[in-house]
Design an enzyme around this catalytic site. Structure first.
Site, PDB file in Angstrom:
ATOM      1  N   GLU A   1       3.811  10.527   2.240  1.00 43.85           N
ATOM      2  CA  GLU A   1       2.810   9.466   2.151  1.00 43.85           C
ATOM      3  C   GLU A   1       2.740   8.642   3.427  1.00 43.85           C
ATOM      4  OE1 GLU A   1       0.586   9.586  -0.174  1.00 43.85           O
ATOM      5  OE2 GLU A   1       1.764  11.330  -0.762  1.00 43.85           O
TER       6      GLU A   1
ATOM      7  N   GLU B   1       2.031   1.858  -3.462  1.00 42.70           N
ATOM      8  CA  GLU B   1       0.933   2.421  -4.260  1.00 42.70           C
ATOM      9  C   GLU B   1       0.894   3.934  -4.112  1.00 42.70           C
ATOM     10  OE1 GLU B   1      -3.336   3.674  -3.330  1.00 42.70           O
ATOM     11  OE2 GLU B   1      -3.088   1.555  -2.775  1.00 42.70           O
ATOM     12  N   HIS B   2       0.957   4.421  -2.872  1.00 41.02           N
ATOM     13  CA  HIS B   2       0.916   5.857  -2.615  1.00 41.02           C
ATOM     14  C   HIS B   2       2.110   6.578  -3.230  1.00 41.02           C
ATOM     15  CE1 HIS B   2      -2.256   6.991   0.442  1.00 41.02           C
ATOM     16  NE2 HIS B   2      -2.466   5.699   0.289  1.00 41.02           N
TER      17      HIS B   2
ATOM     18  N   HIS C   1       0.825  -1.196   0.000  1.00 42.84           N
ATOM     19  CA  HIS C   1       0.000   0.000   0.000  1.00 42.84           C
ATOM     20  C   HIS C   1       0.869   1.259   0.000  1.00 42.84           C
ATOM     21  CE1 HIS C   1      -2.874   2.796   2.343  1.00 42.84           C
ATOM     22  NE2 HIS C   1      -3.193   2.839   1.057  1.00 42.84           N
TER      23      HIS C   1
ATOM     24  N   GLU D   1      -4.831   7.675   7.170  1.00 40.59           N
ATOM     25  CA  GLU D   1      -5.805   6.779   6.551  1.00 40.59           C
ATOM     26  C   GLU D   1      -6.098   5.596   7.460  1.00 40.59           C
ATOM     27  OE1 GLU D   1      -6.335   3.983   2.546  1.00 40.59           O
ATOM     28  OE2 GLU D   1      -4.457   5.038   2.905  1.00 40.59           O
TER      29      GLU D   1
END
Length: 1260
Positions: free
Chosen positions: A315, A244-245, A241, A322
């Protein structure tokens, strides 16, 4: 009938844009519940959720807008769990778009489960005779299969262990078929999609191209990298993840696309990471097409990212925010379900978001090494779906961009051909995987070995070992697991059965799917109808049987939710109904009904083949490939379905369906499949009459006892039910027409024109002699499909001080009862099933609306009109339905303190609107004051001729539609009401300088989270403020008197037109919202790192003389106060930091793209038609539709500032509420929710469903 209601609180807690082109004229913009999502009966039959509705899949709204604002977010749960809807909360729009939906099980929507009463829709279909069906079987047995590409190497495991799966015995004789011929036909392969082009580059990158014209001049490009959280080592949890960011937001080439009208996003799941770009094929400013630029951006994102330390840190902050944002009680429930369902493998401990302590430690080098191990072309698939005319050119462009990627420093060895078949010549080495789901080793236990940069691609995705639920297993069953938490409101239990995915590649496979759908749909309907007619012990019972590409298995789930005091009775009823169906099977009538429904729905989908959006087609292909299913287009799906339908018998349906239910019906027997897991999620305290909150106790042995009690309950066969073919006979209609003499009357007293047709828009306006105005548009965009909406002015705003909640409870009561005239709820629902009708009833702050989706086949439109007529003329109001509705809202109110977002929003709205309960959930005291007569009057007093408006869009003829209008609307009894009768108590904002302008909510929780809402006044869509000012007049005056500084007479003319147009504030406020959202993202999220999710949303009412805005932000307790200050700074800083032309241009492109994407949709046009003849919205006229595009194009920065200056952003006007959850949260309570307690217990709300929220959020 599906019901949807709205409160502003629920609107705040469900994040979505409240102003867009789609919203410009739709009256239901703030309703967060059932908005008639496009969904097929076939999709419904794949889930059998008692709360789902039968609907028709046509399209899905655009999603994934570029930066910083809430978007229609990709539903990333490919496990395809049931959709769930909240009262007052919109479920995600869903779709079904291929193989007659049988292979495409619906996506689920995160939500709290609640009973949803409705006129459910299924479909009757043309009923094929035996000979007709068999003839079609003969015909389609000779279908020539299209060219099939290589098998997907990441397909879920499908093989049963040896000896478990036996060949089905076909002992049925067919007139046209011998046994051998039938078996030969059923074993033949399904046809492949004729337009789907598959290929592969020499570096191993696979690509799929599908030409698709919806929306025109646009395309989707998705790069799926076959790596996800399941591939992470113990010290890498969340690193996929993180990549991805960093890769996505660090791409400069992606940023260059932002000015072209392209939108992009990304997400991570167990089994893959996906980067996607939605782009125009070309732009006015570009010399050529945009596909090469989009491909170049994806190439950089996936294979050549720059892991700059600054971007990694930025991020890292975003992901930590998040993580806290995701960590709701629903997320924790999902994690519990997955942990127990997959306790034997890494799925139980590799949730994509990752672990906080590890995320904080990784440096750029650590992240880069994971990327080098997994991000290479042979481990990725590129999907391109859209308005692509030249396949060869697109292939050349793919080769030019990606052809050399990965070849410069990579040497791959040849895999074992026997394991890959067609893939053997170009796949890199695989790890050892057994097709039965057994891995010789999921990966080397040596951490050092796993860190070696060795590029490998798994043959099976996800690469995990499953313990299947097998009959006769000697393994001891695990005891029921119990998850208990103080934030849970009610009881839920999930019983899971897990088997390998059966790839749907032959006609026999499709036939088996069809038979399961028929069988399980009967269970859905029986539970929904039998128990909704009384007060059931459960809140909901759903049985889901679906394939999951993300989990690599097929899971059957029985989910029961109930009020804590009724949990044992609820389990007993669920088990009893499963046993009844398993033992006695479906009836002949049920077989005919659901078979016909599926065939008719399939036929409808086939007719809609040219109206499926590119993103819907792409999502379906991606999931089908992950599961190993053959991909067919809608027409092939229908032909194949018809081909197998004639071979289905009642005995086989009951036999194959019984196997699905054995893990429940035969629970405890040695020959029964063992449940993969039984998980109960329960509160720590429950509400007891007279005692309030008391400790809730439950044990695993008590759960087993309740299941066994259901196994002992006596059962009887299901009786056949008589289904009406029509609700109003032709003779009754003739009598009504004689009595009422319906006719069209002049639209304007000053003219004799009884019907006005606008050639430019195709809109026709007319008015009936009983006062009901009608707007309709003939549209061929959706073949043989139509939509109809009745809008009634008033809504919750019409509630009087002594009847707070009357409208919302009344709407729910009408839906819960489901009866009209002399027809029972069951008969009405089956009437809808047989005519392919979906009906929803909803209430908002300012309207009540009924919406119908129907097919024009087999008198579907006439049937929908009959139902509308009966609701208006012969609604039946039942005391028990009223009790259920009231209990539902009582429980919903009591659950507010257990939700951080809802309790924070609740407190904010009460403060800003001076305690006005019409914009929040009704309180227990208000609910107790209601009576059946009170709620009936509150609703039906609004259903009067001059206060109603009906709009229709569909593929009908002028003669057909006007005949239905006269027959069924013209014969509604003429009623009128005065403006005084509909007048509502004025809505006022709390006087300024109130001590309630800044408030806090503290919620005790085991984990820390924080959120905040900032709100203030705004004008309504037509420029009217709560002080009563008519802003449009002053704007027009500005246009007339300001100096001529424009570059040309044309520009001056366009600006004058905009500033004198009724939609001036609707247009400019929409642009302003886009600009503010972009700035919030850039500043609060990206630059300052104070949040992961922040959005600005406008509520621009149509009828009410006010509006407001809300900034919603999630953060951590340590950062939330700084985040609030930063949001206020952005909001107030538009004058000091002037709006740039590029910002306005980007906002225009975003809104115009939405408009272009939706303009062929019937549902979109239905929203445009709303209020054209509504007396309560006098400024809406045809120019609001005809001039929409030119008005946006004409808007200037000065125009946006005129709108901005009408937002109240000063200190005396802003209201702020901050919510903080955690073990150390303050002791302040939001309100005394129990101070107005009741003497009754009420059914409540419980999060349910497997893995609803474990996938990561879209990156932007």
């Amino acid at each position: 009938m599906a019901v949807a209601t709205s409160s502003t609180v629920s609107n705040l807690t469900h994040r979505r844009p409240l102003l867009s082109l789609k919203d410009q004229t739709t009256p239901i913009k703030r309703v967060n519940s059932v908005q008639l999502p496009s969904r097929s009966i076939c999709a419904h039959l794949s889930r059998f959720d008692v709360e789902s509705r039968f609907v028709v899949p046509l399209r899905r709204y655009s999603r994934e807008d570029g930066i910083g604002r809430h978007k229609f977010r990709r539903n990333k749960d490919n496990a395809r769990r049931p959709c769930a809807y909240k009262i007052g909360e919109r479920g995600n729009e869903t779709l079904t778009n291929c193989i007659s939906c049988f292979l495409n099980q619906k996506r689920r929507c995160p939500s709290i489960k609640r009973p949803t009463s409705r006129f459910i829709l299924d479909k009757s279909a043309f009923q094929l005779s035996k000979n007709e069906r068999d003839a079609k079987v003969v015909k389609h047995a000779r279908i020539v299969c299209g060219t099939v590409g290589p098998d997907e190497p990441h397909a879920a495991p499908t093989a049963w262990p040896d000896g478990i799966l036996e060949k089905q015995d076909l002992d049925v004789s067919y007139p046209e078929f011998g046994r051998a011929e039938l078996e030969a036909f059923l074993s033949s392969e399904l046809p492949s999609h004729p337009k789907l082009y598959r290929g592969q580059l020499k570096n191993g990158l696979k690509y799929l191209i599908l030409p698709n014209k919806v929306p025109p001049n646009r395309f989707e490009a998705h790069m799926e990298v076959h790596v996800g959280s399941i591939d992470e080592e113990d010290d890498e949890q969340g690193i996929a993840h993180m990549i991805e960011h960093v890769a996505f937001l660090g791409s400069k080439k992606r940023e260059k696309l932002l000015g072209t009208g392209a939108r992009s996003n990304a997400y991570t799941d167990f089994h893959h990471t996906v980067f996607h770009i939605h782009s125009p094929t070309s732009t006015k400013d570009s010399d050529g097409d945009l596909l090469p630029s989009v491909l170049d951006a994806l190439n950089e994102i996936a294979f050549h990212p720059k892991f700059l330390a600054s971007r990694v840190e930025k991020e890292r902050r975003a992901i930590l925010s998040e993580l806290q944002m995701m960590n709701t009680i629903e997320y924790r429930v999902d994690c519990q379900l997955l942990q127990h369902l997959h306790s034997e493998n890494k799925l139980s401990k590799r949730f994509p978001i990752g672990l906080e302590e590890q995320i904080k430690k990784w440096d750029a080098d650590k992240i880069r090494k994971f990327h080098e191990r997994w991000y290479f072309p042979a481990n990725a698939t590129l999907y391109i779906v859209g308005d692509i005319d030249n396949i060869s050119k697109a292939v050349n462009q793919i080769e030019a961009v990606f052809g050399e990627t990965g070849l410069e420093n990579e040497a791959v060895s040849t895999p074992n051909p026997s394991a890959f078949g067609a893939m053997a010549s170009f796949l890199v080495p695989k790890i050892s995987v057994g097709l039965g789901g057994s891995l010789s080793n999921e990966r080397s236990n040596s951490v050092d070995q796993s860190k070696i940069i060795k590029k490998e691609r798994h043959a099976i995705r996800p690469p995990v070992k499953h313990y299947w639920s097998l009959p006769g297993s000697n393994v001891d069953a695990n005891p029921p697991q119990i998850f208990q938490h103080e934030l849970l409101q009610n009881f839920s239990i999930n019983m899971f059965c897990k088997i390998p995915v059966n790839k749907v590649r032959t006609f026999s496979d499709l036939r088996n799917v069809l038979m399961k759908r028929i069988f399980l749909s009967a269970l859905h309907f029986r539970i929904n109808t039998r128990y909704k007619s009384s007060n059931p012990p459960f809140t909901s019972i759903e049985l889901d049987h679906s394939d999951s590409g993300r989990e690599g298995c097929t899971v059957t789930t029985l989910t029961v939710t109930a009020e804590p005091k009724n949990w044992q009775s609820a389990i007993k009823v669920a088990v009893q109904e499963v046993r009844r169906l398993k033992e006695f099977g479906v009836t002949k009538g049920e077989l005919t009904r659901y078979m016909d429904a599926l065939l008719k729905d399939s036929e409808h989908l086939a007719a809609m083949i040219d109206n499926v959006s590119s993103v819907d087609n792409l999502d379906f292909i991606m999931e089908s490939d992950a599961l190993g299913h053959t991909v067919m287009d809608q027409r092939q799906g229908h032909e194949s379905l018809v081909a197998v339908a004639g071979t289905v018998t009642l005995e086989e349906v009951n036999s194959i369906g019984a196997e699905v239910l054995e893990f429940i019906s035969d629970y405890g027997k040695p020959t029964a499949p063992l449940p993969a897991a039984i998980v109960a999620c329960v509160p720590k305290k429950a509400h007891i009459d007279g005692l309030g909150e008391t400790e809730f106790k439950i044990t695993a042995s008590e759960i087993i006892t309740a299941i066994e009690a259901g196994l002992r309950e006596p059962i009887e066969a299901e009786p056949e039910l008589e289904v009406p073919k029509e609700l109003i006979s032709s003779s009754q209609i003739a009598e009504l027409r004689m009595q009422h003499q319906p006719s069209f009357v002049p639209l304007n007293p000053e003219t004799n024109v009884t019907k006005f047709h606008d050639k430019e828009t195709g809109i026709t306006q007319c008015r009936l002699s009983n006062g009901i105005p009608v707007n309709y548009k003939i549209s061929k965009s959706e073949n043989k499909a139509g939509v109809m909406r009745l809008i009634v002015g008033g809504g919750r705003a019409a509630e009087s001080p002594d009847s707070q909640g009357a409208v919302v409870v009344g709407v729910r009561t009408l839906s819960e009862g489901g009866r009209v005239g002399t027809f029972s709820r069951e008969q009405v629902e089956l009437f809808c099933v047989n005519h392919l009708i979906n009906c929803s009833l909803e209430s908002t702050e300012e309207f009540i609306a009924m919406e119908f989706r129907f097919t024009l086949r087999d008198n579907g439109m006439r049937a929908a009109f009959q139902l509308l007529h009966m609701v208006l003329e012969h609604s039946v109001w039942l005391e028990d339905a009223f009790d259920r509705a009231k209990q539902l809202y009582m429980s919903y109110y009591r659950s507010i303190p257990k939700s951080l977002e809802r309790s924070t929003a609740h407190k904010l709205m009460l403060a800003m609107l001076n305690g006005d309960e019409r914009f929040v959930e009704p309180s227990p005291k208000s609910l107790q004051n209601l009576t059946l007569q009170t709620v009936k009057d509150a609703v039906m007093n609004q259903f009067v001729g001059n206060n109603m408006e009906v709009s229709l869009v569909g593929d009908f003829s002028e003669e057909e539609i006007e005949s239905c209008i006269l027959d069924y609307l013209g014969t509604v009894t003429a009623t009128k009401t005065s403006e005084a009768a509909l007048a509502s108590v004025p809505i006022v904002f709390r006087p300024s300088a109130s001590e309630l302008q800044f408030q806090q909510v503290f919620l005790k929780d085991t984990d820390e989270r924080a959120c905040a809402y900032i709100s203030g006044p705004a004008p309504n869509r037509w420029g009217v403020t709560f002080e009563g000012l008519e802003l449009l007049e002053s704007v027009s005056q500005i246009s007339r008197t300001e100096s001529d500084e424009s570059d040309s007479d044309i520009e001056k003319g366009l600006q004058r037109k905009l500033r004198s147009h009724p939609l001036f504030f609707g247009i400019t406020m929409g642009l302003l919202a886009e600009i503010i959202n972009s700035r919030l993202f850039t500043s609060v999220r990206d630059s300052l790192g104070l949040t992961y999710d922040v959005s600005f949303e406008l509520s621009l009412f149509d009828r009410l003389k006010l509006g407001w805005y809300v900034i919603s932000v999630t953060s951590t307790p340590a950062k939330v106060y700084k985040a609030v200050d930063a949001c206020k700074s952005v909001l107030r800083g538009l004058h000091s930091n002037k709006i740039a032309q590029r910002e306005l241009d980007r906002a225009k492109r975003t809104l115009l793209m939405r408009h272009e994407a939706e303009i062929k949709s019937n549902a979109y046009w239905l929203g445009l038609l709303a209020h054209l003849q509504a007396s309560s919205v006098p400024r809406k006229d045809l120019s609001c539709i005809k001039d929409l595009t030119s008005l946006y194009e004409a808007a200037t920065i000065d125009d946006v500032y005129i709108a901005y200056d009408q937002l109240k952003v000063d200190a005396d006007s802003l209201y702020t509420c901050i919510g903080i959850a955690g073990a150390q949260a303050g002791e302040e309570s939001i309100v005394s929710f129990e101070e107005e307690g009741s003497d009754q217990d009420f059914q409540g709300v419980i999060p349910s469903g497997r893995g609803l929220s474990t996938m990561t959020r879209p990156t932007t």
